[in-house]
Enzyme design. Structure first.
Site, PDB file in Angstrom:
ATOM      1  N   PRO A  37       1.010  -1.352  -0.041  1.00 29.64           N
ATOM      2  CG  PRO A  37      -0.402  -1.285   1.924  1.00 29.64           C
ATOM      3  CD  PRO A  37       0.863  -1.878   1.346  1.00 29.64           C
ATOM      4  CE1 TYR A  38       3.229   7.266  -1.198  1.00 33.19           C
ATOM      5  CE2 TYR A  38       1.388   8.071  -1.828  1.00 33.19           C
ATOM      6  CZ  TYR A  38       2.555   8.272  -1.560  1.00 33.19           C
ATOM      7  OH  TYR A  38       2.979   9.619  -1.424  1.00 33.19           O
TER       8      TYR A  38
END
Lengths: 79, 79, 79, 79, 79, 79
Positions: free
Chosen positions: A2-3
């Protein structure tokens, strides 16, 4: 992988607080979605007060306005 | 008319390297999708080390940790 | 550990083109800044035409306008 | 509760101009979509010239190029 | 009044998981920085697999590659 | 050559409203900063309700909560 991007006003956030944000956001993704921390990126953007608006005003003016309204309401309540 | 945002850690990226990133990203959009370079925008965000997290740690600590782990593994392998 | 975000209009981009964008953007960061591809994230946002504006108009209307202006200019040039 | 992010080149934008951007963007969301200004956030990102690309070039070089092309076209027209 | 953007691959995240991400990210900002939850915005972007790249490959291919490498390493170790 | 990103909840925004947002945001940049509309990009991201959080809750629950609190306060005031 994820970011996470965290945007806050720039007002003296310490390195320890940043470390806590990075750890907390990463743990959240691991706990809730079982993501791999090794490919979880967290960025913190510190935005100058004058570049952050809310309620149609720069952040500092907005805070002052809210504070003034509260003070006025309390004064009125005291009568 | 694409928009490309490149986010990297702030660590002495030179003007020439930035020029190369801008040219490379624009060429990529032109080559792959036949986009018009005149309306292709590329922005580069340089993020302070302490504001960039990976593996649940600020970037610098993460790199130090990975390096230490590698050194330990090599030492163990040499045995 | 860079993060690249590519925003384009949604208009039938194929999986192969997306693969080429992902590879191209990653290679760019590796070539120019010697970044580690294993922690380089690339995301592609496909934005509906009506949600993309340029020149103060939705993208499709803008393209039609530019095309009409070109046709008019060519007609004028032919006299 | 919208979020608006305005990204521009860093070139001496004044506090009054930022206030106008914040107010204008907030009013826009209120007028068009009847949003609540109290939970409408606007952020302004000022990006260094060398970190902003258009036409495959850093912004300043692009502007110089466009200016030179215009001057050449005018000279040719006078010719 | 922070703004948090969480970007993940689209792969069946449930409403309850999204609720947990929203609550967790908001609590994090409240706990670490004493922010006001009433003006803390969290958005979750679910990105299609083919639009998410890591290691220069679309996410799904990357995962398959990592899995194959692991299997090969284990097979080799068993010898 | 600014870039403006408007993020709102997905709730039946019409094409005309989007056109108004695009025009309004572009005009704002032209009026306040004298920017060139031809290279001003505006994107609108419509985010699902369950992917938008405020006050630590998904947007819909937050709105229901605020509405209930208001109703309770009004009932108490009449009381």
């Amino acid at each position: 992988m994820p970011y996470v991007n965290i945007r806050i006003t720039r007002e003296g956030v310490t390195e320890d607080q940043k470390r806590a944000l990075i750890k907390g956001a990463t743990d959240l993704l691991v706990d809730v979605l079982n993501k791999n921390p090794a490919t979880t990126i967290v960025t913190i953007d510190e935005v100058e007060f004058e570049n952050w608006g809310i309620g149609g005003l720069p952040a500092e003016e907005y805070r002052a306005k809210i504070k003034a309204e509260k003070a006025a309401a309390e004064a009125a309540a005291k009568g």
